[in-house]
Design an enzyme around this catalytic site. Structure first.
Site, PDB file in Angstrom:
ATOM      1  N   GLY A  13     -51.141  46.664  -4.236  1.00 60.63           N
ATOM      2  CA  GLY A  13     -49.727  47.224  -3.791  1.00 60.63           C
ATOM      3  C   GLY A  13     -49.064  46.992  -2.881  1.00 60.63           C
ATOM      4  O   GLY A  13     -48.128  47.479  -2.235  1.00 60.63           O
ATOM      5  N   GLY A  17     -44.039  50.100   0.269  1.00 61.49           N
ATOM      6  CA  GLY A  17     -45.205  50.616   1.337  1.00 61.49           C
ATOM      7  C   GLY A  17     -45.752  50.465   2.237  1.00 61.49           C
ATOM      8  O   GLY A  17     -45.051  49.545   2.481  1.00 61.49           O
ATOM      9  N   ILE A  18     -47.033  51.142   2.346  1.00 62.89           N
ATOM     10  CA  ILE A  18     -47.789  50.503   2.697  1.00 62.89           C
ATOM     11  C   ILE A  18     -48.683  49.237   2.857  1.00 62.89           C
ATOM     12  O   ILE A  18     -48.644  48.668   3.674  1.00 62.89           O
ATOM     13  CB  ILE A  18     -49.109  51.629   2.395  1.00 62.89           C
ATOM     14  CG1 ILE A  18     -48.546  53.130   2.672  1.00 62.89           C
ATOM     15  CG2 ILE A  18     -50.557  51.124   3.958  1.00 62.89           C
ATOM     16  CD1 ILE A  18     -49.788  54.237   2.911  1.00 62.89           C
ATOM     17  N   ASP A  37     -49.212  43.576  -7.395  1.00 63.61           N
ATOM     18  CA  ASP A  37     -48.905  44.491  -7.475  1.00 63.61           C
ATOM     19  C   ASP A  37     -48.449  44.258  -9.375  1.00 63.61           C
ATOM     20  O   ASP A  37     -48.922  43.271  -9.845  1.00 63.61           O
ATOM     21  CB  ASP A  37     -47.948  44.226  -6.755  1.00 63.61           C
ATOM     22  CG  ASP A  37     -47.543  45.943  -6.735  1.00 63.61           C
ATOM     23  OD1 ASP A  37     -47.226  47.188  -7.409  1.00 63.61           O
ATOM     24  OD2 ASP A  37     -47.564  46.523  -5.783  1.00 63.61           O
ATOM     25  N   ASP A  46     -51.727  45.104 -13.830  1.00 62.41           N
ATOM     26  CA  ASP A  46     -51.489  46.528 -13.706  1.00 62.41           C
ATOM     27  C   ASP A  46     -53.025  46.574 -13.644  1.00 62.41           C
ATOM     28  O   ASP A  46     -54.154  46.954 -14.525  1.00 62.41           O
ATOM     29  CB  ASP A  46     -50.955  46.719 -15.186  1.00 62.41           C
ATOM     30  CG  ASP A  46     -51.213  48.893 -15.710  1.00 62.41           C
ATOM     31  OD1 ASP A  46     -51.867  49.235 -14.428  1.00 62.41           O
ATOM     32  OD2 ASP A  46     -50.748  49.604 -16.618  1.00 62.41           O
ATOM     33  N   LEU A  47     -53.520  47.160 -12.094  1.00 64.15           N
ATOM     34  CA  LEU A  47     -54.981  47.849 -12.497  1.00 64.15           C
ATOM     35  C   LEU A  47     -55.140  48.950 -12.582  1.00 64.15           C
ATOM     36  O   LEU A  47     -56.398  49.079 -12.674  1.00 64.15           O
ATOM     37  CB  LEU A  47     -55.352  47.731 -10.532  1.00 64.15           C
ATOM     38  CG  LEU A  47     -55.046  46.293  -9.997  1.00 64.15           C
ATOM     39  CD1 LEU A  47     -54.853  46.530  -8.269  1.00 64.15           C
ATOM     40  CD2 LEU A  47     -55.589  45.671 -10.282  1.00 64.15           C
ATOM     41  N   GLY A  76     -51.426  52.160  -6.022  1.00 61.67           N
ATOM     42  CA  GLY A  76     -52.039  53.749  -5.887  1.00 61.67           C
ATOM     43  C   GLY A  76     -51.358  53.930  -6.757  1.00 61.67           C
ATOM     44  O   GLY A  76     -49.803  53.476  -6.304  1.00 61.67           O
ATOM     45  N   TYR A 157     -54.951  64.318  -7.980  1.00 55.17           N
ATOM     46  CA  TYR A 157     -54.741  63.029  -7.116  1.00 55.17           C
ATOM     47  C   TYR A 157     -55.753  63.740  -6.285  1.00 55.17           C
ATOM     48  O   TYR A 157     -56.431  62.259  -5.630  1.00 55.17           O
ATOM     49  CB  TYR A 157     -52.999  63.421  -6.614  1.00 55.17           C
ATOM     50  CG  TYR A 157     -52.737  62.727  -5.444  1.00 55.17           C
ATOM     51  CD1 TYR A 157     -52.729  61.131  -5.585  1.00 55.17           C
ATOM     52  CD2 TYR A 157     -53.138  62.734  -3.975  1.00 55.17           C
ATOM     53  CE1 TYR A 157     -52.282  59.678  -4.921  1.00 55.17           C
ATOM     54  CE2 TYR A 157     -52.533  61.565  -2.926  1.00 55.17           C
ATOM     55  CZ  TYR A 157     -52.619  60.445  -3.530  1.00 55.17           C
ATOM     56  OH  TYR A 157     -52.080  59.482  -2.548  1.00 55.17           O
ATOM     57  N   LYS A 161     -59.078  60.768  -4.757  1.00 56.62           N
ATOM     58  CA  LYS A 161     -58.761  59.725  -3.579  1.00 56.62           C
ATOM     59  C   LYS A 161     -59.787  60.974  -3.158  1.00 56.62           C
ATOM     60  O   LYS A 161     -61.263  59.862  -2.075  1.00 56.62           O
ATOM     61  CB  LYS A 161     -58.156  60.947  -2.518  1.00 56.62           C
ATOM     62  CG  LYS A 161     -56.928  60.112  -2.476  1.00 56.62           C
ATOM     63  CD  LYS A 161     -56.599  58.478  -2.914  1.00 56.62           C
ATOM     64  CE  LYS A 161     -54.728  58.202  -2.855  1.00 56.62           C
ATOM     65  NZ  LYS A 161     -55.063  57.036  -2.924  1.00 56.62           N
TER      66      LYS A 161
HETATM   67  N1  LIG Z   1     -47.533  57.443   0.661  1.00 56.57           N
HETATM   68  C1  LIG Z   1     -48.138  58.795   1.194  1.00 56.57           C
HETATM   69  O1  LIG Z   1     -47.607  59.797   2.089  1.00 56.57           O
HETATM   70  C2  LIG Z   1     -49.673  58.441   1.268  1.00 56.57           C
HETATM   71  C3  LIG Z   1     -50.914  58.775   1.921  1.00 56.57           C
HETATM   72  C4  LIG Z   1     -51.475  58.998   1.412  1.00 56.57           C
HETATM   73  C5  LIG Z   1     -51.845  57.826   0.960  1.00 56.57           C
HETATM   74  N2  LIG Z   1     -51.787  57.404  -0.100  1.00 56.57           N
HETATM   75  C6  LIG Z   1     -51.700  56.025  -0.608  1.00 56.57           C
HETATM   76  O2  LIG Z   1     -51.503  54.608  -0.283  1.00 56.57           O
HETATM   77  C7  LIG Z   1     -51.306  53.822  -1.097  1.00 56.57           C
HETATM   78  C8  LIG Z   1     -50.098  52.946  -1.201  1.00 56.57           C
HETATM   79  O3  LIG Z   1     -48.872  54.079  -1.571  1.00 56.57           O
HETATM   80  P1  LIG Z   1     -47.907  53.641  -1.217  1.00 56.57           P
HETATM   81  O4  LIG Z   1     -47.049  55.176  -0.490  1.00 56.57           O
HETATM   82  O5  LIG Z   1     -47.561  52.874  -0.495  1.00 56.57           O
HETATM   83  O6  LIG Z   1     -46.640  54.299  -2.149  1.00 56.57           O
HETATM   84  P2  LIG Z   1     -45.712  52.737  -2.999  1.00 56.57           P
HETATM   85  O7  LIG Z   1     -45.340  54.146  -3.962  1.00 56.57           O
HETATM   86  O8  LIG Z   1     -44.650  52.975  -1.920  1.00 56.57           O
HETATM   87  O9  LIG Z   1     -46.367  51.805  -3.045  1.00 56.57           O
HETATM   88  C9  LIG Z   1     -47.924  51.804  -4.194  1.00 56.57           C
HETATM   89  C10 LIG Z   1     -47.462  50.148  -4.586  1.00 56.57           C
HETATM   90  O10 LIG Z   1     -48.892  50.110  -5.788  1.00 56.57           O
HETATM   91  C11 LIG Z   1     -47.845  49.147  -6.917  1.00 56.57           C
HETATM   92  N3  LIG Z   1     -48.960  49.844  -8.083  1.00 56.57           N
HETATM   93  C12 LIG Z   1     -48.958  51.314  -8.523  1.00 56.57           C
HETATM   94  N4  LIG Z   1     -49.252  51.180  -9.428  1.00 56.57           N
HETATM   95  C13 LIG Z   1     -49.775  50.340  -9.965  1.00 56.57           C
HETATM   96  C14 LIG Z   1     -51.252  49.390 -11.168  1.00 56.57           C
HETATM   97  N5  LIG Z   1     -51.493  50.462 -11.679  1.00 56.57           N
HETATM   98  N6  LIG Z   1     -51.419  48.336 -10.497  1.00 56.57           N
HETATM   99  C15 LIG Z   1     -51.090  47.849  -9.900  1.00 56.57           C
HETATM  100  N7  LIG Z   1     -49.852  47.749  -8.650  1.00 56.57           N
HETATM  101  C16 LIG Z   1     -49.561  49.212  -8.982  1.00 56.57           C
HETATM  102  C17 LIG Z   1     -47.152  49.550  -6.974  1.00 56.57           C
HETATM  103  O11 LIG Z   1     -46.153  49.384  -7.783  1.00 56.57           O
HETATM  104  C18 LIG Z   1     -46.349  50.435  -5.319  1.00 56.57           C
HETATM  105  O12 LIG Z   1     -45.830  48.609  -5.218  1.00 56.57           O
HETATM  106  C19 LIG Z   1     -52.021  54.886  -2.089  1.00 56.57           C
HETATM  107  O13 LIG Z   1     -52.874  54.404  -2.827  1.00 56.57           O
HETATM  108  C20 LIG Z   1     -51.620  56.048  -2.384  1.00 56.57           C
HETATM  109  O14 LIG Z   1     -52.217  57.354  -3.224  1.00 56.57           O
HETATM  110  C21 LIG Z   1     -49.914  57.574   1.088  1.00 56.57           C
END
Ligand SMILES: NC(=O)c1ccc[n+]([C@@H]2O[C@H](COP(=O)([O-])OP(=O)(O)OC[C@H]3O[C@@H](n4cnc5c(N)ncnc54)[C@H](O)[C@@H]3O)[C@@H](O)[C@H]2O)c1
Length: 263
Positions: A13, A17-18, A37, A46-47, A76, A157, A161
């Protein structure tokens, strides 16, 4: 020189984002990052699929055959559907399990996954137990059924988690992880301002649910660098003895929702 210099970290990922914030912080600290990713990464996989998980193992092994120092499973989706089950639970567990052998040569091996504050929200117990049983077809079909009913769709969701957090608790102290010297933990972020949340923010019902589902007395929503710094510490050599912890970085939501029943 920092504690990360010369270490090799796989981050899923990492394109957004994170994951992207974590990759930037760790690369600036001297680590080599192997990003994974759907796009814009060293390994495109594609995980949510078996083929993608195979591409992950093969792609990472080809790039760093001598091994790695840590895995950060971050990829995610925020959707309430079967894809969330495939990516957030089975994809994350597969990432950690499949890359575990590559951690063997490391002097300070670490692994961490990204759960969520949603793990403490209401869940579908049957979906959670089906995931923990490792029954992916069964879990996908349960999620598809829940998604059809607006009354249950919102449980998916959080269920992914919750199951992931429970998998961490079960796995971390085991022969495969702790006895092999690998510190395995997870973080549970609150609301992080990433593209995932920007999409959800457009949904009025989701915004309305924040007050009850995500109370945030300490400074409210956070930028992705906040959980990223925590992830960076969890994969550092300094994190020598933390095992099986789900660390809530959530502006106080867990403390409000679960109070002093959890300690
Ligand atoms: N943003 C929030 O508020 C939040 C809160 C709690 C937990 N999370 C978790 O943090 C993690 C990162 O989320 P984020 O907010 O950075 O989101 P984001 O959408 O900015 O980044 C997620 C990344 O995961 C990649 N991804 C999605 N599906 C995929 C797949 N099938 N195979 C490979 N890569 C894949 C996407 O392409 C993207 O680059 C996730 O697991 C999310 O559930 C996010």
């Amino acid at each position: 020189m920092t504690e990360h210099a010369g270490r090799v970290y796989v981050i899923t990922g990492a394109a957004s984002g994170i994951g992207a914030a974590t990759a930037a912080i760790l690369a600036a600290s001297g680590a080599r990052i192997v990003s994974v990713d759907l796009r814009d990464a060293d390994v495109i996989a594609d995980l949510g699929t078996l083929d993608g998980r195979q591409a992950l193992s093969e792609g990472v092994t080809a790039l760093v055959p001598s091994g790695i120092d840590a895995v950060i499973a971050c990829a995610g989706v925020g959707s309430e559907d079967a894809v969330a089950v495939a990516v957030n639970y089975f994809g994350m567990v597969a990432t950690l399990e499949r890359l575990r052998p590559l951690l063997r040569p490391s002097l300070a091996p670490r692994a961490v996954g990204v759960a969520s504050m949603a793990a403490i929200h209401p869940v579908d117990d049957r979906l959670v137990s089906t995931m923990l049983d490792g029954d992916e077809p069964g879990a996908l079909s349960r999620a598809a059924r829940l998604a059809e009913d607006p009354g249950t769709a919102g449980l998916i969701y959080g269920s992914t988690k919750r199951a992931f957090a429970r998998w961490i608790r079960r796995s971390a102290p085991s022969q495969a992880w702790a006895a092999a010297g690998i510190a395995l933990n997870a973080i549970s972020p609150g609301i992080v301002l990433t593209p995932m949340v920007e999409g959800l923010m457009r949904d009025e019902r989701w915004r309305a649910s924040l007050a009850t589902g995500a109370p945030m007395p300490l400074k409210g929503m956070m930028p992705p660098e906040v959980p990223a710094h925590l992830l960076a510490w969890l994969v550092s050599p300094q994190n020598s003895h933390m095992c099986g912890q789900i660390v809530y970085v959530d502006s106080g939501a867990d403390a409000v929702l679960r109070g002093d029943a959890t300690w």
